[in-house]
Design an enzyme around this catalytic site. Structure first.
Site, PDB file in Angstrom:
ATOM      1  N   HIS A   1       6.608   3.907  12.714  1.00 38.37           N
ATOM      2  CA  HIS A   1       6.712   3.935  11.250  1.00 38.37           C
ATOM      3  C   HIS A   1       7.803   4.942  10.884  1.00 38.37           C
ATOM      4  CE1 HIS A   1       4.539   3.657   7.214  1.00 38.37           C
ATOM      5  NE2 HIS A   1       5.478   4.585   7.015  1.00 38.37           N
TER       6      HIS A   1
ATOM      7  N   CYS B   1       6.231   9.347   0.926  1.00 40.51           N
ATOM      8  CA  CYS B   1       4.972  10.057   1.136  1.00 40.51           C
ATOM      9  C   CYS B   1       4.741  10.976  -0.057  1.00 40.51           C
ATOM     10  CB  CYS B   1       4.996  10.871   2.421  1.00 40.51           C
ATOM     11  SG  CYS B   1       3.479  11.827   2.667  1.00 40.51           S
TER      12      CYS B   1
ATOM     13  N   ARG C   1       0.834  -1.207   0.000  1.00 44.01           N
ATOM     14  CA  ARG C   1       0.000   0.000   0.000  1.00 44.01           C
ATOM     15  C   ARG C   1       0.869   1.258   0.000  1.00 44.01           C
ATOM     16  NH1 ARG C   1      -0.585   4.622   2.843  1.00 44.01           N
ATOM     17  NH2 ARG C   1      -0.282   3.467   4.799  1.00 44.01           N
ATOM     18  N   ASP C   2       1.562   1.503   1.097  1.00 42.56           N
ATOM     19  CA  ASP C   2       2.377   2.702   1.209  1.00 42.56           C
ATOM     20  C   ASP C   2       3.520   2.696   0.197  1.00 42.56           C
ATOM     21  OD1 ASP C   2       3.357   5.089   2.199  1.00 42.56           O
ATOM     22  OD2 ASP C   2       4.355   4.195   3.906  1.00 42.56           O
TER      23      ASP C   2
END
Length: 355
Positions: A233, A266, A40-41
């Site tokens: 994280h 990100c 996902r990330d």
């Protein structure tokens, strides 16, 4: 653990070059649960869209390597994260995986509806400890985003669904700079009071250091947010992810987020580089005598396989070291795993084996 569609790599001892020497250190947990975020990330940050079939195979391989939690996808609107626009198509292809948690990210009630309709039993919401990032990422203030999450968490809990709360910018913000510990503690406490079962503290731009980690976890403990409900994280922008993880482990944290092959960052913070590589984490944990349930050779082979699909080598130091060692040792399980995976792919490509 999985269906027969994925060929698991060979079990057994990977050889002296593929295992660290085990030297336990006092004051550390006996076991750590790795919350794998690569599917996902990691993949949401790829410029090119990864085919759904490759994503599904990636999750199956991660599960076969022994990861007990694999974050599968995100039910965010495709406009914001087009790389994960196939969530409805992907998630049903993972239902043959047994004994592995498959959490999904949901941004709001609409995302929750989509996830619940497909039978998701674990969801995550994503908040920010800073106002600037909240506005840029969620188009809301911190208070407004928490208000948006309130019905999501309540409905999920009513449905018996486990809820994880991600809190980004816990150590530094690219616009606001260092983030006061009290500010992070306040927002974290509010997330837990909404009903989140678990809280993941995000070092979104990778600026944390061990002393900072220690101070934040101490501050959270003083407000009743204990290590038993915290995950960490870390991003490895300044090479601090493993040292920060060790600091968290000494505080009693037993859940660590990581991304296979070091994928991800990100998309809304350009200074954020890759996540902590799962292989690098496993190497450290196994060297400390901490159980993970992960087969490092199988995991490394999986990251090598995915790197082939992405067209570039993995940034993980451990992947590079073990992949190179395997090339020098033709009979190693890692090399055999690669051959098995190639054979599996060849069979799947044949028309008579199509599902």
């Amino acid at each position: 653990m999985t269906s027969e569609r994925t060929t698991a790599p060979e079990a057994g001892h990977p050889g002296p070059s593929a295992l660290p020497m085990t030297v336990p250190s006092p004051g550390l947990p006996a076991r750590v649960r790795i919350h794998e975020v690569g599917a996902r990330d990691g993949l949401q940050n790829e410029k090119a869209t990864v085919p759904t079939a490759v994503k599904a195979e990636f999750v199956h391989r991660l599960a076969a390597a022994g990861l007990s939690t694999v974050e599968a996808t995100s039910f965010v609107h495709p406009k914001w994260v087009p790389q994960l626009a196939d969530a409805e198509e992907l998630f049903p292809q993972l239902q043959d995986i047994e004994g592995v948690h498959l959490p999904v990210l949901v941004p709001n009630e609409r995302g929750l509806d989509r996830a619940l309709a497909l039978g998701a039993r674990r969801i995550a919401v994503f908040g920010s400890a800073t106002e600037t990032f909240a506005r840029r990422n969620l188009n809301r203030t911190v208070a407004e985003s928490l208000a948006m999450f309130e019905p999501v968490v309540a409905r999920a809990k009513d449905a018996g669904v486990h809820v994880r709360g991600y809190l980004s910018m816990c150590f530094g913000d690219p616009w606001e700079g260092p983030v006061p510990i009290g500010q992070v503690v306040r927002v974290a406490k509010e997330l837990t009071e909404l009903g989140c079962d678990e809280l993941s503290l995000g070092d979104t731009i990778g600026v944390a250091t061990p002393g900072h980690v220690d101070a934040l976890l101490t501050g959270l403990a003083e407000t009743g947010v204990g290590a038993d409900m915290i995950g960490v994280h870390f991003h490895d922008t300044y090479g601090q992810a493993l040292s920060n993880t060790l600091a968290a482990l000494r505080h009693g944290v037993t859940t660590v987020d990581a991304s296979a092959g070091g994928l991800g960052g990100c998309p809304y913070a350009k200074s954020a580089t890759g996540n902590l590589a799962t292989e690098d984490l496993v190497w450290m944990l196994h060297g400390l005598g901490i159980e993970t349930g992960v087969d490092l050779a199988a995991l490394t082979a999986t990251s090598v396989w995915l790197a082939g699909h992405l067209g570039r080598p993995s940034p993980s130091r451990t992947v590079r070291a073990l992949a190179g060692a395997a090339a020098d040792q033709p009979e190693s399980p890692l090399r055999a795993a690669g051959r098995q995976q190639q054979t599996s792919e060849a069979h799947k490509a044949a028309p008579e084996n199509e599902e």
